[in-house]
Design a protein around this motif. Structure first.
Motif, PDB file in Angstrom:
ATOM      1  N   LEU A 170      -3.515  37.041 -15.252  1.00 58.11           N
ATOM      2  CA  LEU A 170      -4.098  38.308 -15.687  1.00 58.11           C
ATOM      3  C   LEU A 170      -5.269  37.979 -16.610  1.00 58.11           C
ATOM      4  O   LEU A 170      -5.068  37.527 -17.744  1.00 58.11           O
ATOM      5  CB  LEU A 170      -3.041  39.131 -16.433  1.00 58.11           C
ATOM      6  CG  LEU A 170      -3.471  40.517 -16.911  1.00 58.11           C
ATOM      7  CD1 LEU A 170      -3.857  41.416 -15.753  1.00 58.11           C
ATOM      8  CD2 LEU A 170      -2.360  41.171 -17.739  1.00 58.11           C
ATOM      9  N   ALA A 171      -6.481  38.182 -16.109  1.00 59.57           N
ATOM     10  CA  ALA A 171      -7.673  37.817 -16.872  1.00 59.57           C
ATOM     11  C   ALA A 171      -8.161  39.003 -17.691  1.00 59.57           C
ATOM     12  O   ALA A 171      -7.724  40.136 -17.490  1.00 59.57           O
ATOM     13  CB  ALA A 171      -8.762  37.349 -15.922  1.00 59.57           C
TER      14      ALA A 171
ATOM     15  N   SER B  39     -15.531  39.312 -14.585  1.00 54.28           N
ATOM     16  CA  SER B  39     -16.553  38.264 -14.585  1.00 54.28           C
ATOM     17  C   SER B  39     -15.967  36.891 -14.875  1.00 54.28           C
ATOM     18  O   SER B  39     -16.645  35.875 -14.721  1.00 54.28           O
ATOM     19  CB  SER B  39     -17.636  38.591 -15.611  1.00 54.28           C
ATOM     20  OG  SER B  39     -17.058  38.652 -16.908  1.00 54.28           O
ATOM     21  N   THR B  40     -14.713  36.825 -15.269  1.00 52.22           N
ATOM     22  CA  THR B  40     -14.129  35.514 -15.567  1.00 52.22           C
ATOM     23  C   THR B  40     -13.225  35.005 -14.443  1.00 52.22           C
ATOM     24  O   THR B  40     -12.722  33.886 -14.524  1.00 52.22           O
ATOM     25  CB  THR B  40     -13.259  35.564 -16.844  1.00 52.22           C
ATOM     26  OG1 THR B  40     -12.100  36.360 -16.577  1.00 52.22           O
ATOM     27  CG2 THR B  40     -14.011  36.172 -18.006  1.00 52.22           C
ATOM     28  N   THR B  41     -13.035  35.804 -13.401  1.00 52.35           N
ATOM     29  CA  THR B  41     -12.013  35.407 -12.427  1.00 52.35           C
ATOM     30  C   THR B  41     -12.410  34.181 -11.616  1.00 52.35           C
ATOM     31  O   THR B  41     -11.594  33.286 -11.416  1.00 52.35           O
ATOM     32  CB  THR B  41     -11.628  36.569 -11.496  1.00 52.35           C
ATOM     33  OG1 THR B  41     -12.797  37.063 -10.861  1.00 52.35           O
ATOM     34  CG2 THR B  41     -10.964  37.693 -12.267  1.00 52.35           C
ATOM     35  N   THR B  42     -13.644  34.112 -11.120  1.00 52.25           N
ATOM     36  CA  THR B  42     -13.989  32.906 -10.350  1.00 52.25           C
ATOM     37  C   THR B  42     -13.958  31.663 -11.222  1.00 52.25           C
ATOM     38  O   THR B  42     -13.612  30.588 -10.749  1.00 52.25           O
ATOM     39  CB  THR B  42     -15.378  32.995  -9.668  1.00 52.25           C
ATOM     40  OG1 THR B  42     -16.297  33.533 -10.584  1.00 52.25           O
ATOM     41  CG2 THR B  42     -15.312  33.853  -8.424  1.00 52.25           C
ATOM     42  N   ARG B  43     -14.321  31.810 -12.486  1.00 49.71           N
ATOM     43  CA  ARG B  43     -14.221  30.682 -13.417  1.00 49.71           C
ATOM     44  C   ARG B  43     -12.766  30.169 -13.473  1.00 49.71           C
ATOM     45  O   ARG B  43     -12.518  28.960 -13.466  1.00 49.71           O
ATOM     46  CB  ARG B  43     -14.676  31.165 -14.794  1.00 49.71           C
ATOM     47  CG  ARG B  43     -14.545  30.210 -15.945  1.00 49.71           C
ATOM     48  CD  ARG B  43     -15.278  30.787 -17.159  1.00 49.71           C
ATOM     49  NE  ARG B  43     -14.690  30.477 -18.449  1.00 49.71           N
ATOM     50  CZ  ARG B  43     -14.079  31.366 -19.241  1.00 49.71           C
ATOM     51  NH1 ARG B  43     -13.977  32.643 -18.876  1.00 49.71           N
ATOM     52  NH2 ARG B  43     -13.570  30.982 -20.389  1.00 49.71           N
TER      53      ARG B  43
ATOM     54  N   VAL C   7      -5.754  36.168  -9.199  1.00 49.15           N
ATOM     55  CA  VAL C   7      -6.392  36.279 -10.516  1.00 49.15           C
ATOM     56  C   VAL C   7      -7.028  37.662 -10.549  1.00 49.15           C
ATOM     57  O   VAL C   7      -7.914  37.958  -9.747  1.00 49.15           O
ATOM     58  CB  VAL C   7      -7.479  35.205 -10.733  1.00 49.15           C
ATOM     59  CG1 VAL C   7      -8.080  35.334 -12.132  1.00 49.15           C
ATOM     60  CG2 VAL C   7      -6.927  33.802 -10.519  1.00 49.15           C
ATOM     61  N   ARG C   8      -6.527  38.509 -11.388  1.00 48.74           N
ATOM     62  CA  ARG C   8      -7.106  39.855 -11.503  1.00 48.74           C
ATOM     63  C   ARG C   8      -7.361  40.157 -12.973  1.00 48.74           C
ATOM     64  O   ARG C   8      -6.718  39.592 -13.847  1.00 48.74           O
ATOM     65  CB  ARG C   8      -6.174  40.917 -10.922  1.00 48.74           C
ATOM     66  CG  ARG C   8      -5.935  40.760  -9.421  1.00 48.74           C
ATOM     67  CD  ARG C   8      -5.607  42.102  -8.778  1.00 48.74           C
ATOM     68  NE  ARG C   8      -5.177  41.954  -7.407  1.00 48.74           N
ATOM     69  CZ  ARG C   8      -5.486  42.812  -6.441  1.00 48.74           C
ATOM     70  NH1 ARG C   8      -6.227  43.892  -6.716  1.00 48.74           N
ATOM     71  NH2 ARG C   8      -5.058  42.642  -5.208  1.00 48.74           N
TER      72      ARG C   8
ATOM     73  N   VAL D   5      -2.789  46.896 -13.209  1.00 54.08           N
ATOM     74  CA  VAL D   5      -3.286  45.687 -12.561  1.00 54.08           C
ATOM     75  C   VAL D   5      -2.137  44.801 -12.077  1.00 54.08           C
ATOM     76  O   VAL D   5      -2.159  44.281 -10.963  1.00 54.08           O
ATOM     77  CB  VAL D   5      -4.209  44.894 -13.523  1.00 54.08           C
ATOM     78  CG1 VAL D   5      -4.651  43.581 -12.881  1.00 54.08           C
ATOM     79  CG2 VAL D   5      -5.425  45.736 -13.899  1.00 54.08           C
ATOM     80  N   VAL D   6      -1.120  44.650 -12.901  1.00 48.66           N
ATOM     81  CA  VAL D   6       0.003  43.793 -12.504  1.00 48.66           C
ATOM     82  C   VAL D   6       0.738  44.412 -11.308  1.00 48.66           C
ATOM     83  O   VAL D   6       1.239  43.696 -10.440  1.00 48.66           O
ATOM     84  CB  VAL D   6       0.954  43.537 -13.692  1.00 48.66           C
ATOM     85  CG1 VAL D   6       2.165  42.732 -13.265  1.00 48.66           C
ATOM     86  CG2 VAL D   6       0.204  42.807 -14.799  1.00 48.66           C
ATOM     87  N   GLN D   7       0.781  45.705 -11.265  1.00 52.74           N
ATOM     88  CA  GLN D   7       1.338  46.397 -10.091  1.00 52.74           C
ATOM     89  C   GLN D   7       0.654  45.895  -8.799  1.00 52.74           C
ATOM     90  O   GLN D   7       1.320  45.545  -7.822  1.00 52.74           O
ATOM     91  CB  GLN D   7       1.097  47.913 -10.250  1.00 52.74           C
ATOM     92  CG  GLN D   7       1.414  48.755  -9.035  1.00 52.74           C
ATOM     93  CD  GLN D   7       2.866  49.193  -9.012  1.00 52.74           C
ATOM     94  OE1 GLN D   7       3.600  48.990  -9.979  1.00 52.74           O
ATOM     95  NE2 GLN D   7       3.295  49.744  -7.901  1.00 52.74           N
ATOM     96  N   GLN D   8      -0.664  45.817  -8.821  1.00 53.39           N
ATOM     97  CA  GLN D   8      -1.403  45.309  -7.664  1.00 53.39           C
ATOM     98  C   GLN D   8      -1.081  43.843  -7.390  1.00 53.39           C
ATOM     99  O   GLN D   8      -0.959  43.417  -6.239  1.00 53.39           O
ATOM    100  CB  GLN D   8      -2.907  45.411  -7.914  1.00 53.39           C
ATOM    101  CG  GLN D   8      -3.465  46.813  -7.813  1.00 53.39           C
ATOM    102  CD  GLN D   8      -4.980  46.786  -7.924  1.00 53.39           C
ATOM    103  OE1 GLN D   8      -5.488  46.336  -8.952  1.00 53.39           O
ATOM    104  NE2 GLN D   8      -5.669  47.229  -6.891  1.00 53.39           N
ATOM    105  N   MET D   9      -0.978  43.057  -8.455  1.00 53.13           N
ATOM    106  CA  MET D   9      -0.706  41.633  -8.272  1.00 53.13           C
ATOM    107  C   MET D   9       0.659  41.411  -7.617  1.00 53.13           C
ATOM    108  O   MET D   9       0.834  40.492  -6.820  1.00 53.13           O
ATOM    109  CB  MET D   9      -0.764  40.918  -9.631  1.00 53.13           C
ATOM    110  CG  MET D   9      -2.151  40.989 -10.264  1.00 53.13           C
ATOM    111  SD  MET D   9      -2.204  40.331 -11.965  1.00 53.13           S
ATOM    112  CE  MET D   9      -2.301  38.570 -11.626  1.00 53.13           C
ATOM    113  N   VAL D  10       1.610  42.265  -7.967  1.00 51.75           N
ATOM    114  CA  VAL D  10       2.945  42.140  -7.387  1.00 51.75           C
ATOM    115  C   VAL D  10       2.961  42.669  -5.954  1.00 51.75           C
ATOM    116  O   VAL D  10       3.430  42.007  -5.032  1.00 51.75           O
ATOM    117  CB  VAL D  10       3.987  42.887  -8.251  1.00 51.75           C
ATOM    118  CG1 VAL D  10       5.324  42.989  -7.529  1.00 51.75           C
ATOM    119  CG2 VAL D  10       4.152  42.184  -9.593  1.00 51.75           C
ATOM    120  N   MET D  11       2.436  43.874  -5.763  1.00 53.78           N
ATOM    121  CA  MET D  11       2.553  44.518  -4.452  1.00 53.78           C
ATOM    122  C   MET D  11       1.606  43.914  -3.416  1.00 53.78           C
ATOM    123  O   MET D  11       1.988  43.690  -2.273  1.00 53.78           O
ATOM    124  CB  MET D  11       2.269  46.021  -4.571  1.00 53.78           C
ATOM    125  CG  MET D  11       3.228  46.771  -5.488  1.00 53.78           C
ATOM    126  SD  MET D  11       4.982  46.488  -5.066  1.00 53.78           S
ATOM    127  CE  MET D  11       5.076  47.404  -3.503  1.00 53.78           C
TER     128      MET D  11
END
Lengths: 242, 242, 242, 242, 242, 242
Positions: free
Chosen positions: E117-118, E122-126, E143-144, E166-172
Motif C-alpha cells: 500500500l503506497a 507516482s511512487t508505485t513503479t519505483r 502495488v496500489r 484501496v485494500v478492498q481492490q487489492m484483495v478482490m
C-alpha cells in the motif's frame, strides 16, 4: 536538413581527464547534425566504483541535468552504473540516458547471452542488482572484472592483457555471445577483443548517443507515469542548491 | 562529415501501398547522412497477422536480406512480429534489425510497465511468446488489440477512436507507463495518444532506424556465436532460390 | 478395442535416410492401435541446423501438415528445433506436436535440472531462445553440443565417445539430473548414457508420439485462442502453393 | 503386439465413491495394452483440500506406492495437489506421476496462458506455490475457484453453472487460452466448457495415464539424482509401517 | 541477561514531527535489552516521495550512518524506499537495514501474494523497480496507492477511509494475501485493516527492528563481497563532508 | 518490561541428542523475555534427509504444533527442509516458522548471491525446488553439499575440513556472497567460515527465533487466505490422531 540535436554529456566525476576521450567516442556515433557537449563535475567523487561514490555524485548530477534542460535536447549520464539516473529522469522533461542502460538494451538484439566486463570485482554484484532493476537480467549471464581501478585504466597495456584473460573465461566458461564494456573508460578495448573472440563488443557511449538521438527525433522522453516530476517541497543542502 | 549509411527497409508483404509512408516515417528519425531504401516483396503474404503469414514471408525476406548485403550497411525487417529475423541474422554479416525487437528494447529505458497495442486479438499470445524469446518480457505488462485487420488500418478515424478506448484500458487496468505501437502501420497514432494519456508512444520504425545506425556507426553486427552463418548445404526451393 | 489413431510424422528435411529409423523409434512408444506414417520433404533443406534451415523447411512443412489434416488425427514435426511449429498449429485443427517441445515438457516431471545435448555449438543459443518461448526455461540448466554435424551422426562410434565426454561435463559442472537428446537423430544413445550417468535420457520421438496420442484420445488440440486459424488472404509462392 | 502396461492409480482419500469414475476416465485415454487398477486409501483424509489433508494422506500413499512397485509398471497419484509425490518418486524405482504435474506439462504445448479451475478459493495460493516448484509457473496466468467443496462436486448442475461463470472471468479478465480442470473429480466438465469458450480443456487423468505410458514404454523413471532413494534408517509409526 | 543492543533509527527527512511516533512503534517490537535512538536529518528533503527526494537525502543519511558506526550496533534507514541503503551498507561495518527490504522479506513467509500500500500513485513503479532489485518481486502481486501525500498522512480519518477502499481492490482484484504498509508513517492502519480483510498487515518498522536485532545477536552484517567498503578517494562536497 | 514470548521449537526427528544444542543456539538470539522450549518427536524418522523422511515426520509435527497452540505464542519447525510447514501454517493460528524459510529471507538483505551448504548431494535439488516455492530463488545461486549424513555431523573435525573445501568452490566458482548453513545441525561452523571467506554465515536457528519474535510482537501470523484453516472432516490414522 534535419534540425540539430544538442546533447549534454555529464561525466559524473571531478577528474577532468576523461572529457576529450568522451567527446571523441561520443562524436564517433553521432549524427552530423548532433552537437555533443561534455562536462565533468565541479564537486563529487574522483571516480565511481561503488554505490557510495554514486551517492556522492548524485546532487551534482541532478544540478547538471537541471542546468541542461533549458539548452539541450537530451542528457547522458556518462557512467555504466547509471548514478542518479532515476532521479534525473524524474527531475527534467528532456530525455536522460544512462550509459549502462543504453549499452544493455542495445546489446539485447545482438545476441542471447550478454556479458559485462567490469572494472573491479567489488562492483559485480552491484551490476547484477542493477540489471534486475533495469529488466535486462533475463539475457545477462556473466559479469566479470578486470580488477583494475578506474583511474588505472589509462595503463592500456595492462588493461589489454588482463581483458584478454577475463573475456576468455567469459566466453569459455559462461558462454557469452555479446560483450559489453562495463565502464565508460574502456573505450578502445573493442576492436582487439572483437578480433580475438569473434563477438560484438558494445561500447556504451555509442549506444547512449544513438538512443538519445532516437528519443529526440521521435519526440520521446521518459514516462512521467514512471518518473513523475518531483513536487515542490523544502529540500535543503548546505550550499543552497535546494 | 560522417560517411553515409545505407539502410534497406524490407516491408515483408506483397502489398505495395505502405512503401511511401514507411519511407517517410523512417526518414523522420534518420541521420542526414543515412540513405533509406524501402522495398516490398514480390511474392509472399499480402499482410502479416499470424505465424502462418510469417512463414509465407520468410524465404522472400531472406532473399531480400541477402540481396541487401552487398550494397547496404544494414537491413530492417519492417514488421512488428520480426518475421524470419533470426534466420536473417544468421544469413548475413550486416546488422539486421526487426521492428518489434527495436521498439521493445528502445522502450525499456522510458518506463517500467510496457504495453503493446496489437492489431488483432488473435496476435496477442504470439507477441507474448516473442517477448519471452526476446528477453523483454520482464517489463511487458499488457498486450491488447485494436481488433482491426492490418489492411483496414487505413481507416484512420475508426483506428483512432478504437485506440483511445483500448489504451484507456491498458492505462487504467494494466497500469502501463509506456505504449508501443504493435504494428508498422500505426505510424500516426502517436501524438494523439501521447496527449490523451500522458505517456510516451514508441513508433517502432524510428527505433529500428536509430538502432541500425548505431550498429553501423559502432561497427557492430549480430553475434555470430548466437546467429552462426548457415553452412553450405543442399536446400531446394521450386524456383531455384536455394 | 479403442479406435485407431493415425499419426503423420513429418521429417522436415529432404534426406530420405532417416525415415526407417524414425518409424522404428516412434513405433516403440506407440499404442498398438496407433498407425504411424513417416514422410520426408520433397523440397527444403537436407538437414536442419539453424534458423535459416528452419525457414527453408517451413512452407513444405505447412504443406505436409495441411495434407495430413484430412486423413490423420495428429501430426508430429520431427525436429528438435520445432520448425514452423507455431504456424502449423495455426494452420490446422488436428494437434501438431514438435519434437523439442514434447521432449522438454515430458522431461519436467522426471527431474529438476534438465540438460539438452545438442548437435552443434552453433545451435545452443537457438535452443535457449526457444526454451524461453516454450516456457520450459525455468528448469533448463545446460545446453551443450556434440559438435558433430547432423549428417555425420551416422558415425555411431564417434558420436558415442563424444557424448560420454560432453554429458560428463553436463553432470559434473552443470548438475543436470535429466538428459534430453537434442536431435531426432540421436535415437540410440539413450541406454548407454543412462547406464554411465544414472539419469533418465529422454528420446524426443517417444515423448512426441505419446503426447500426440494423448491429445487425440482426449479430444484436445492446440488452443485456437493461442494459435488462431490464419484468415484467407493472398499469399503467393512461385509454384502456386498459396 | 506391445507388451502390456500395468498402472496403479491411487485415489488418495478414504472415500470409495470415486473409484469407478476414475477407472472409466483413465481407461478412456489408455492404450488397449494398458491395465488400469484403481484403489483408494484405507486410512487418510476423506478428501484433499489443503496441505493439511495432503499430509494426512502421505504415509498411506507411500505405502500404496511401495506396494505397487512389485506388480505394476507405474503409479499415478490421483489428486491435482500431487500429495506426497516427491517422496513417492524417491521411494520407488517405477515412475510415479501426479495428476497436477501431468496436466500442467501436457497443457503447455496447447497454448500460452494456462488457467487452473480450482475447487475452493482456499486452495488457489497452494496451486500457485506448487506451480512455482513444478516449473510451470511461466505459463500459468490464472487460478480461480468454483468454491464448491470436493465432496459436493457430485451436484453436477450446480457445478456446471458455476463453472460457466468462473471460466468466463478467466477468459475475459485473465486471458487464458487453455483451461486445466484443477481436481480429479471434475471429469465431465470438459466438453461443455470447450464448446462455450472455444478453448482446450485438459482433464488431468488423461494426461497422467499417457505420461505414465510414455515413461514405461521409454524405459524412463524419475531421476534418482533429483529423487534419490531414501537411505535405510529408523522411522517409526505407531502401526509399524516403518 | 543478554547484553544490550543499540539501534540508531534514521528518519531521512528534515521534518522532526515523526520522531516520537517512530520511537514508539520501534519500541513496540524491540527486545527489552534493545536501546532505540531516533534522529531526523538536519538537511535534506522534508519528505521522501520520489527518487529525487531520495538523492537529496543520500549524503545526510551516509553521514548519519557513519556517525552511528562508533556507538551503535545497527542502523535503520526509516523509509520504505530504502534511500541510500546500498551505499550505507558499503560505508559501514555495522548492519544497516532499510524499512522496505525488512518489510518485504519478513512478509514472505506469511503468504504468497504480497501487496504494498503506497502513499502516492507516482511512487508505485519505483516500488516495482526496487522489488526487482531486492529479489522480492517473485511474490509481489500488487502495488496500489492511497494517493495522499506523506505529510497529509496525519489526517487519520481520511487515510483510514481511503485505505479501506484501496485494500478492498487489492484483495478482490489482485488477490493479495498479505498487506505491507508502504510508508513508515502509516503505523496505525494495521489493526483495522487486519480486521476488515482478514489478512496480516506488516508494519515495516517492526520488521526492521527485529531484523536488526537478529543481525546483531548473530554477529552478522551485510556481505562485504556484495557491499564492499568504498576505497579512500577524493570526494568533495561543498561543506567538506568528504 | 515487555511481556514474555513462549516459543515451542520442534526438532522433527526421534533422535533426542540435538535438543540441548538446539536450545543453546536458539537461546543465543532470543530476547531475554523469550522462553524457548525444545522437543523432539516420539515417532517419526531418526533424521531428515529426503522428502520421504519429511513425510514420515509430518503427522507427528502437526500433532506437536497443534499441541503448542494453547500454551505457546509461536512454533518453530527445526529443520532446513521445512517439513510439513505449509500444513502446520494452515492448522494453527499461532505463527509457525521453518528453519529454511527463515534463513533464506533473513539472508536476502545481506547480499545478492546466496549459497546453501547442504548435508548430502542427494538433497540439493530438493532445496532448489523449495526455494522456487518459497520465492527466494531469485537470489539463490549455489547449493552444494558436504556429503556427510546428518547423524555424522557430530564428527566436527571432518565436517570442518570438508566445509572449507566446499565453501571455497561456492565462493570461487559460483560467486556467492552470503552463506546459509543448510541444516539445523551445523550450528558451530559459522565463525570459522566467516573468517576464512569473509562473508556472512547465516545460522538458520537464529533467524527463525527472531522472525518468530517479530510475528508475536507485531501480532502477526501466517495469512489465513494463503494458509486456510483445514475444515473439519474425517481423517483417520491408525492410532486415532485424527
Amino acid at each position: 536538413m534535419s534540425t540539430s540535436i544538442r546533447i549534454k554529456v555529464i561525466v559524473p566525476v571531478t577528474f577532468p581527464g576523461w572529457d576529450d576521450d568522451v567527446k571523441r567516442v561520443c562524436r564517433s556515433a553521432a549524427d552530423s547534425a548532433t552537437r555533443i557537449e561534455v562536462m565533468h563535475l565541479a564537486r563529487g567523487p574522483a571516480s565511481i566504483e561503488s554505490m557510495f561514490d554514486e551517492e556522492w555524485a548524485a546532487l551534482p548530477i541532478l544540478q547538471a541535468v537541471a542546468g541542461a534542460e533549458q539548452d539541450y535536447d537530451a542528457a547522458i549520464i556518462y557512467c555504466f552504473g547509471n548514478p542518479a539516473l532515476e532521479a534525473a529522469k524524474e527531475a527534467v522533461s528532456i530525455p536522460v540516458v544512462g550509459l549502462g542502460e543504453a549499452a544493455q538494451v542495445a546489446a539485447m538484439p545482438l545476441g542471447d547471452r550478454l556479458g559485462v566486463l567490469a572494472t573491479l570485482s567489488s562492483t559485480t554484484t552491484r551490476h547484477w542488482r542493477k540489471a534486475r532493476a533495469l529488466g535486462t537480467a533475463a539475457k545477462l549471464v556473466s559479469v566479470r572484472a578486470l580488477d583494475i581501478p578506474v583511474l588505472d585504466l589509462v595503463d592500456r597495456g595492462r588493461v589489454r592483457e588482463r581483458a584478454q584473460a577475463v573475456v576468455q573465461q567469459m566466453v569459455m566458461e559462461d558462454g557469452i555471445d555479446v560483450l559489453i564494456l562495463g565502464c565508460g573508460s574502456m573505450v578502445d578495448l573493442g576492436p582487439e577483443l572483437e578480433l580475438t573472440f569473434d563477438l560484438p563488443v558494445v561500447v556504451p557511449a555509442l549506444a547512449a548517443v544513438k538512443l538519445a538521438e532516437l528519443y529526440v527525433r521521435a519526440g520521446l522522453t521518459q514516462s512521467k507515469r514512471a518518473y513523475p516530476l518531483p513536487g515542490k517541497k523544502e529540500r535543503t543542502d548546505t550550499d543552497g542548491l535546494g
